[in-house]
Design an enzyme around this catalytic site. Sequence first.
Site, short mmCIF file in Angstrom:
data_model
loop_
_atom_site.label_atom_id
_atom_site.label_comp_id
_atom_site.label_asym_id
_atom_site.label_seq_id
_atom_site.Cartn_x
_atom_site.Cartn_y
_atom_site.Cartn_z
N ASP A 63 0.81 -1.22 0.00
CA ASP A 63 0.00 0.00 0.00
C ASP A 63 0.84 1.27 0.00
O ASP A 63 0.44 2.30 0.55
CB ASP A 63 -0.98 0.00 1.20
CG ASP A 63 -1.86 -1.24 1.20
OD1 ASP A 63 -2.23 -1.70 0.12
OD2 ASP A 63 -2.16 -1.75 2.31
N GLU A 64 2.00 1.20 -0.61
CA GLU A 64 2.87 2.37 -0.69
C GLU A 64 2.36 3.38 -1.72
O GLU A 64 2.74 4.56 -1.71
CB GLU A 64 4.30 1.97 -1.09
CG GLU A 64 5.05 1.10 -0.09
CD GLU A 64 4.81 -0.38 -0.34
OE1 GLU A 64 3.94 -0.74 -1.16
OE2 GLU A 64 5.50 -1.18 0.32
N GLY A 109 0.24 1.39 -7.31
CA GLY A 109 -0.73 1.54 -8.40
C GLY A 109 -0.65 2.92 -9.01
O GLY A 109 -0.61 3.07 -10.23
N ALA A 152 -4.08 -7.97 -3.61
CA ALA A 152 -3.63 -6.60 -3.89
C ALA A 152 -4.82 -5.67 -4.02
O ALA A 152 -5.91 -6.09 -4.43
CB ALA A 152 -2.83 -6.59 -5.20
N GLY A 153 -4.62 -4.42 -3.68
CA GLY A 153 -5.60 -3.38 -3.93
C GLY A 153 -4.84 -2.14 -4.35
O GLY A 153 -4.12 -1.56 -3.54
N THR A 179 -4.88 1.62 -6.05
CA THR A 179 -5.80 2.73 -6.29
C THR A 179 -5.19 3.75 -7.24
O THR A 179 -4.04 4.16 -7.06
CB THR A 179 -6.12 3.44 -4.95
OG1 THR A 179 -6.33 2.44 -3.95
CG2 THR A 179 -7.34 4.33 -5.07
N ARG A 232 2.39 -29.21 -6.82
CA ARG A 232 2.13 -29.67 -8.20
C ARG A 232 0.76 -30.33 -8.34
O ARG A 232 0.58 -31.24 -9.12
CB ARG A 232 3.27 -30.58 -8.68
CG ARG A 232 4.58 -29.80 -8.77
CD ARG A 232 5.78 -30.67 -8.69
NE ARG A 232 5.85 -31.32 -7.40
CZ ARG A 232 6.82 -32.14 -7.04
NH1 ARG A 232 7.79 -32.42 -7.88
NH2 ARG A 232 6.83 -32.70 -5.84
N GLN A 257 1.87 -6.37 -3.36
CA GLN A 257 2.45 -6.57 -2.02
C GLN A 257 3.80 -5.81 -1.97
O GLN A 257 3.94 -4.82 -2.66
CB GLN A 257 2.62 -8.05 -1.66
CG GLN A 257 1.29 -8.77 -1.44
CD GLN A 257 0.56 -9.10 -2.73
OE1 GLN A 257 1.09 -9.75 -3.61
NE2 GLN A 257 -0.67 -8.65 -2.86
N LEU A 314 3.70 12.39 0.82
CA LEU A 314 4.44 13.39 1.59
C LEU A 314 3.46 14.40 2.20
O LEU A 314 3.69 14.91 3.30
CB LEU A 314 5.45 14.11 0.68
CG LEU A 314 6.55 14.89 1.37
CD1 LEU A 314 7.44 13.98 2.21
CD2 LEU A 314 7.40 15.67 0.38
P1 GDP Z 1 -0.73 0.20 -3.57
O1 GDP Z 1 -1.33 -1.06 -3.05
O2 GDP Z 1 0.74 0.28 -3.31
O3 GDP Z 1 -1.06 0.49 -5.00
O4 GDP Z 1 -1.40 1.38 -2.71
P2 GDP Z 1 -2.96 1.52 -2.32
O5 GDP Z 1 -3.69 2.02 -3.50
O6 GDP Z 1 -3.45 0.29 -1.65
O7 GDP Z 1 -2.87 2.59 -1.17
C1 GDP Z 1 -2.41 3.87 -1.40
C2 GDP Z 1 -3.52 4.86 -1.00
O8 GDP Z 1 -2.97 6.15 -0.90
C3 GDP Z 1 -4.60 4.98 -2.08
O9 GDP Z 1 -5.81 5.30 -1.45
C4 GDP Z 1 -4.13 6.14 -2.93
O10 GDP Z 1 -5.18 6.83 -3.61
C5 GDP Z 1 -3.51 7.03 -1.87
N1 GDP Z 1 -2.38 7.83 -2.34
C6 GDP Z 1 -1.41 7.48 -3.23
N2 GDP Z 1 -0.48 8.46 -3.32
C7 GDP Z 1 -0.87 9.45 -2.48
C8 GDP Z 1 -0.32 10.69 -2.10
O11 GDP Z 1 0.74 11.13 -2.56
N3 GDP Z 1 -1.01 11.42 -1.14
C9 GDP Z 1 -2.17 10.98 -0.60
N4 GDP Z 1 -2.76 11.76 0.31
N5 GDP Z 1 -2.73 9.79 -0.93
C10 GDP Z 1 -2.08 9.05 -1.85
P1 IMO Z 2 -0.88 -4.30 -2.21
O1 IMO Z 2 -0.47 -4.82 -3.55
C1 IMO Z 2 -0.85 -4.72 2.10
C2 IMO Z 2 -0.85 -8.82 3.70
C3 IMO Z 2 -2.07 -9.28 4.46
C4 IMO Z 2 -1.42 -10.24 5.44
C5 IMO Z 2 -0.32 -10.88 4.60
C6 IMO Z 2 -0.69 -12.24 4.03
O2 IMO Z 2 -2.17 -3.57 -2.24
O3 IMO Z 2 0.23 -3.53 -1.57
P2 IMO Z 2 -2.29 -12.96 2.02
O4 IMO Z 2 -3.76 -12.72 1.81
O5 IMO Z 2 -1.43 -12.36 0.95
O6 IMO Z 2 -1.95 -14.39 2.29
O7 IMO Z 2 -1.96 -12.17 3.40
O8 IMO Z 2 -0.04 -9.98 3.54
N1 IMO Z 2 -1.11 -8.29 2.34
C7 IMO Z 2 -1.07 -7.00 2.01
N2 IMO Z 2 -0.86 -5.90 2.77
N3 IMO Z 2 -1.00 -4.59 0.77
C8 IMO Z 2 -1.18 -5.69 0.00
O9 IMO Z 2 -1.20 -5.62 -1.34
C9 IMO Z 2 -1.26 -6.97 0.61
N4 IMO Z 2 -1.45 -8.22 0.15
C10 IMO Z 2 -1.34 -9.03 1.22
O10 IMO Z 2 -2.72 -8.21 5.10
O11 IMO Z 2 -0.79 -9.52 6.48
MG MG Z 3 -2.86 -1.71 -1.80
#
Ligand code: GDP
Ligand code: IMO
Ligand code: MG
Length: 430
Positions: A13-14, A17, A39-40, A42, A142, A223, A333
Amino acid sequence: MPGSVIVGTQWGDEGKGRFTDYLAKEATLCVRYQGGHNAGHTIVVDGEVFKLQLVPSGVLYPWVTPVIGNGVVVDPRVLIAELDMLEAKGVDTRPLRLSGNAHLIMPYHQELDRAYERKLGKSKLGTTKRGIGPTYADKSLRVGLRVQDLFDEKIFREKLDLALREKNPLLSRVYNRLPMDAKEIADAYLALVPRLSPHIDDTVHIVHEALDAGHWVLFEGAQATYLDLDHGTYPYVTSSNPISGGVCAGAGVGPRDIHRIVGVVKAYTTRVGAGPFPAELFFGDPIADTLVDRGREFGTNTGRRRRPGWLDLVMVKHAARLNTCTELAITKLDVLSPFDELKVCVGYRGPDGTHYDHVPYHQSVLHHVTPIYETFPGWNVEIERAEHIDDLPQQARDYVRFIEEFTGVPVSFVSVGPGREQTVVLPRAA
Ligand code: GDP
Ligand code: IMO
Ligand code: MG
């Protein structure tokens, strides 16, 4: 011409996306190489929000072919629902390519994921319950079913029967769950074939054709480094290899095909699920609450509150090494703007007083270290309208500079809001 990788340097979730979307505008292919719908990702474009789980984040550009590589695990029902969602928003999903070698997430994988977690009780991992671990386990054993098995009804039914001969006693006798019906599952999955088959392809061939033609191929990590099965905080990890090296197995390229590796670093740290987190700030701490509120730190996927903490540069530095990052992209930031001072973890102290300037490999040490912080002045003004590095206050620039100096890796981008346009390109990357 280059293969480029976007990889998470923390616990996910850095903002991978949003940076995949940002960089994909110059790409020809955008390829997922591991993970599944755990994964999620945004993306926010002109205020419209796209939440993607399986489809690569380059999908929004009509000239980019999105590719789901062999290393991804796929629930076909989720994939189809995502394609429908995108089509309803006006995105043409016909170009999507899906590897015939990707493994299928089956209903019993999801049931087992839930059962394992329940059985672990207090020691549960906090998985996304999407069936990721059991699917990769079957791949290693397998006994997995692959996307290509859908093409041959007889083979599909045979393999499923065989799988359920082991899974059903496991579900009913060990976990006290209802056994599953092979016919019901097979009928449901095979009914999806007409919808899926136009997408199923030889993705390794497609990727190499693009690389050979000199096109830019962007690989999108899901991840992150510390959720990596080998290099993360095992057992609190996912069951794939998100690190940049995972691209080779998960998409079928060699190390020499990869030239650019962008490590995405959130300006602070979050983690969903259980496991060690040295720089964690706990529930009720006003700083933790501000990070969660301003950063909207609730899972894209499961809605869970993410655990927040200060930026841990010891971890990011090690991640830069594990992934051989050529550059970093700093996200969120803007979330740090209201703080008078900011802390950054630059080392750890072990329970016996040992000083660590690196991530200790031993699980029980990592569980008990306390962070050593360096303190920086905050900037106390909103920065979400910054377009250029000079628009950022000096304190914010110093914070970014410190990340570069500590990790030894240049920062190419800083994001100051979720929107595609809220991206500051540092002069070197322009
Ligand atoms: P990913 O899994 O690494 O793609 O990240 P996620 O989408 O799960 O989580 C990042 C969240 O932060 C999302 O809700 C984005 O819309 C939001 N986001 C991304 N970049 C920024 C930013 O620079 N500032 C803010 N305030 N939100 C951001
Ligand atoms: P994105 O791509 C954050 C975490 C779960 C759990 C561990 C194992 O959006 O960054 P799993 O269902 O993969 O067996 O769960 O990994 N986890 C994530 N945490 N972002 C993700 O994906 C994750 N995908 C899995 O919360 O701790
Ligand atoms: Mg995510």
